[in-house]
Design an enzyme around this catalytic site. Structure first.
Site: not given
Ligand code: K1U
Ligand code: ZN
Length: 170
Positions: A46, A92, A134-135, A138
């Site tokens: 990703g 990451c 997770h994205e 961000h």
């Protein structure tokens, strides 16, 4: 297509909150292509626009084994999250070599625009669900190390700063 530079933790720009994409136009489609090239070149599953210093709500993901099934998420929203949680190892591309456990919803339902600017919805579980969460973090300026203890986070910060210094040496 061009490969973009991925910001490294603890770069403060990783904490910028992204704004919505106003129009899905040629500029956005070029950014999608460049982000996909960057993600595949880095062997990631990703990448969020924040990580390439573009502060707009755009994510690319490919969790397929064949690495030929990209998801493009523009202005994504989580419309449902399961109550049950999973604790899995995360990595990451902005914090290379660091892996640790983070609690995530086991399943999520996502609504988003695709590369053509059309709305679509999908349900995710397993790695795809973890990766979406997770994205999306961000895009809110949150890096996964912020789920860890301050002691661990400080150690990671020192390690990353040393790694960047070592890589700059001739
Ligand atoms: O956002 C990123 O930096 C990409 C990140 C996505 C991610 C992977 C795994 C769990 C959560 C989020 C990565 O691609 S890390 C590198 C990687 O390829 C990977 C790491 C762990 C499991 C599977 C893949
Ligand atoms: Zn990341």
């Amino acid at each position: 297509m061009s490969k973009l530079t991925i910001l490294r933790y603890p770069d403060p720009r990783l904490h910028t909150v992204a704004k919505s994409v106003a129009h899905v136009d040629e500029r956005i489609r070029q950014l999608v292509d460049d982000m996909l090239e960057t993600m595949y070149a880095a062997d990631g599953v990703g990448l969020a626009a924040t990580q390439v210093d573009v502060h707009e709500r755009l994510i690319v993901i490919d969790t397929s084994d064949s690495r030929d099934d990209p998801h493009v998420l523009i202005n994504p929203e989580l419309v449902a999250k399961s109550a049950d949680m999973v604790l899995g190892d995360e990595g990451c591309l902005s914090v290379p070599t660091i892996y640790d456990k983070v609690p995530r919803h086991a399943r999520v339902t996502v609504r988003s625009l695709n590369r053509a600017g059309e709305s679509y919805e999908f349900e995710a579980d397993g790695l795809l669900s973890v990766c979406v969460q997770h994205e999306m973090d961000h895009l809110m300026g949150k890096v996964f190390v912020e789920y860890l203890s301050s002691l661990k986070r400080d150690r990671i910060k020192v390690k990353m700063l040393k790694k960047s210094r070592d890589e700059q040496r001739p």
